[in-house]
Design a protein around this motif. Structure first.
Motif, PDB file in Angstrom:
ATOM      1  N   GLU A  97      -8.262   1.334   6.963  1.00 23.43           N
ATOM      2  CA  GLU A  97      -8.433   1.243   5.970  1.00 23.43           C
ATOM      3  C   GLU A  97      -9.143  -0.297   5.278  1.00 23.43           C
ATOM      4  OE1 GLU A  97      -9.585   3.182   3.331  1.00 23.43           O
ATOM      5  OE2 GLU A  97      -8.997   5.026   4.116  1.00 23.43           O
ATOM      6  N   GLU A 118     -15.748  12.077   5.539  1.00 29.74           N
ATOM      7  CA  GLU A 118     -14.468  11.721   5.916  1.00 29.74           C
ATOM      8  C   GLU A 118     -14.623  12.176   7.210  1.00 29.74           C
ATOM      9  OE1 GLU A 118     -14.066  12.871   2.668  1.00 29.74           O
ATOM     10  OE2 GLU A 118     -12.696  14.493   3.034  1.00 29.74           O
ATOM     11  N   TYR A 164      -5.699   5.737  12.878  1.00 28.05           N
ATOM     12  CA  TYR A 164      -6.299   5.600  11.844  1.00 28.05           C
ATOM     13  C   TYR A 164      -4.996   4.366  10.623  1.00 28.05           C
ATOM     14  CZ  TYR A 164      -6.820   6.282   6.443  1.00 28.05           C
ATOM     15  OH  TYR A 164      -6.951   5.999   4.979  1.00 28.05           O
ATOM     16  N   GLY A 205     -12.615   2.159   6.799  1.00 31.13           N
ATOM     17  CA  GLY A 205     -12.558   3.755   6.075  1.00 31.13           C
ATOM     18  C   GLY A 205     -13.740   3.360   5.250  1.00 31.13           C
ATOM     19  N   PRO A 251      -3.561   3.253   7.003  1.00 34.41           N
ATOM     20  CA  PRO A 251      -3.596   3.048   5.717  1.00 34.41           C
ATOM     21  C   PRO A 251      -3.043   2.380   5.058  1.00 34.41           C
ATOM     22  CG  PRO A 251      -2.603   5.165   6.920  1.00 34.41           C
ATOM     23  CD  PRO A 251      -2.551   4.665   7.707  1.00 34.41           C
TER      24      PRO A 251
END
Lengths: 360, 360
Positions: A101, A307, A76, A128, A78
């Motif tokens: 993201e 989420e 992931y 995301g 971000p």
């Protein structure tokens, strides 16, 4: 059916939003919070402790070392948008599936470079955009797709604004030209554009025109802007995104037969249940002193926060790929369309609010 | 205080909307339904019978004869817009106070001719924008005026659409170039523009730009259009008006601290109570998984329907003039501003959706 091992997810960077995603990964039944990396190993360790990482989770002092860990299936990301190109491409090359993201890139060209790396490694790419995964979104889509209840889409208006505090407006990465150069357009505007495309069945508009008067900071980063979108069949849409106005999150979609309203589309007011309202062939009573029928309110209960549903969907796709399936193209396709319209709005602002043709 | 005689109101023409106004005049405690005129006296008589006119009400077979009746104080004019100039000017010359349906004229030049006649006769002019008189409108205005709850206005979006049936699209006066040549802009758009000006404290925007893709019928009458409005201080607004989409009536006004939503602003869902919702400094909980605080819903009860409150207000002003007061300028001023923006939108459409500077 054999019990599948959970998809092992690592997090690149300790952004605020990564806290929410850590919880989402924990809540998702098919995913495991397996690693976190920061340029500072102390920061990574503190993040893991504060966000419920299991004791065996790996802690890394560099993004590269996490990407080199063969026990991590997916990452992931971000990080600030300006770092996506480098790290997403590298992650794909290291065969890590990517939950990235938004905005995915600073422009479509960056997007396509990421997409090439993803495609050539055969990994999954998903952005995301959490609200896409809420069951309310599916229920609203059912309404919009119903010829009897909604008819043909004619117009959409979307708005996402929030009142950033002085510290945000000075220091947040989203107001820094070298970090998230697209500012409010890349952040709040991404959601508006996505919602419009979503309502339009992801058919890209023919023309995009930014509305005059975009607010920029002293570095030229967008703090507020709007645009109108136009399709060949006469459909139109408008949106407004801003860091300078009170928190508002609307989609209004109007068809020939129906109207949809939702006022918290990006993040529902509450986690467990969410609302929207619909009207079908709403009209007036005989003396035009009231509505018959009136719109009605709908409630959608969700088992998991949106989420966590996103993580579950992502991990399902990764699991399927591990079992021989191909990556799901739907997600990169709608990401790319969103990025494409974002580019068009930016280009229209840069060209003095003139029309920009969308080439898809 | 002496009991004042009710203001005697005559109606010029038997339009559909005149039925609603007849009831409103009956309901208003200071107004009397005193006469109706039609080019056909039979039609006028049938209208009076069907709409609860008292037995002593006068029935006229021409508009002139009603205007010549010294026992009539004021007229309500629901004629097609193209006839307003002639009949409103004549009514003013005959010293009849004027409650005039919107749009007041086909353009500001017509408006100003009417205004001259009204001013030189010293009669009251008010347009028929009913929702301005609902107590909900006052309550919403209180919110918008509150620096603590709403802050400074940043953006407004308004929408008024309804799905006209095939008969309307073929035969209604609002699609005829010689009757209501402004089409959806003059009808539904009037309300949108009024609501935007209302939210902006009637400060006219500097620039107006019609959105591309206005829908016109074969005679060039607008069936759907939109525009954006821009103020020097950075405020902006957008609206969409249409005869081609499901009934929708929204105002969303967003300030630095607050947000207002109303979804039935022109005609409330119900006659006795009406709703709106407000949020002040709405934000997120710690993990950004929900809103704290959430917006709240407000209900406003009304003693009289909004159209009867409009008649009551109009009759109050006429009564005051009979007792020596001057006409209330507020109403023609906001009417004229609405007409001015309407002109600007029309000009922008005619000029290929280019910006039009508003000269006030």
């Amino acid at each position: 059916m054999a019990v599948e091992a959970p998809i092992r997810i690592g997090i690149l960077g300790c952004a605020e939003i990564a806290r929410k995603l850590s919880r989402a990964i924990s809540l998702s039944p098919n995913a495991a919070l397996s690693a976190v990396a920061s340029r500072s190993i102390d920061k990574a360790r503190a993040f893991a402790v504060a966000n419920g990482f299991p004791p065996h989770a790996k802690i890394y002092g560099s993004y590269e070392s996490l990407l080199d860990d063969p026990d991590i299936d997916a990452v992931y990301v971000p990080l600030p948008t300006s770092l996506h190109l480098h790290w997403a491409v590298l992650a794909a090359k290291k065969s890590k599936h990517l939950l990235l993201e938004k905005p995915v890139g600073l422009n479509v060209s960056e997007f396509d470079t990421i997409l090439e790396a993803v495609d050539s490694s055969g990994v999954q790419l998903m952005d995301g955009t959490m609200w896409m995964h809420h069951p309310r979104t599916l229920a609203m889509k059912d309404f919009l797709s119903d010829a009897d209840r909604f008819g043909q889409l004619k117009t959409v208006h979307a708005c996402f604004s929030f009142a950033a505090d002085p510290d945000f407006l000075k220091n947040d990465i989203r107001v820094k030209p070298d970090l998230d150069g697209l500012g409010a357009l890349g952040d709040a505007g991404w959601y508006c554009i996505r919602s419009i495309l979503w309502a339009a069945n992801f058919e890209p508009p023919k023309t995009v025109i930014a509305l005059p008067g975009a607010a920029l900071n002293e570095s030229g980063v967008i703090l507020a802007c709007g645009a109108s979108l136009h399709w060949e069949d006469g459909k139109s849409a408008t949106f407004h995104c801003s860091f300078l106005s009170n928190l508002t999150m609307d989609i209004t979609a109007i068809g020939t037969k129906g109207t949809l309203h939702v006022n918290d589309f990006v993040i529902p007011y509450q986690e467990k249940e969410a609302y929207f309202s619909t009207g079908t062939e709403t009209g007036f009573n005989e003396l035009v002193t009231g509505w018959v029928p009136q719109p009605s309110k709908h409630v959608v209960i969700t088992d998991l926060p949106q989420e966590a549903r996103m993580v579950r969907e992502f991990a399902n796709l990764v699991g399927a790929i591990k079992n021989g399936s191909k990556p799901e193209k739907k997600w990169p396709i709608i990401s790319r369309k969103t990025q494409l319209i974002l580019d068009a709005v930016k280009a229209s602002i840069d060209k003095g609010f003139t029309p920009v043709e969308v080439v898809y």
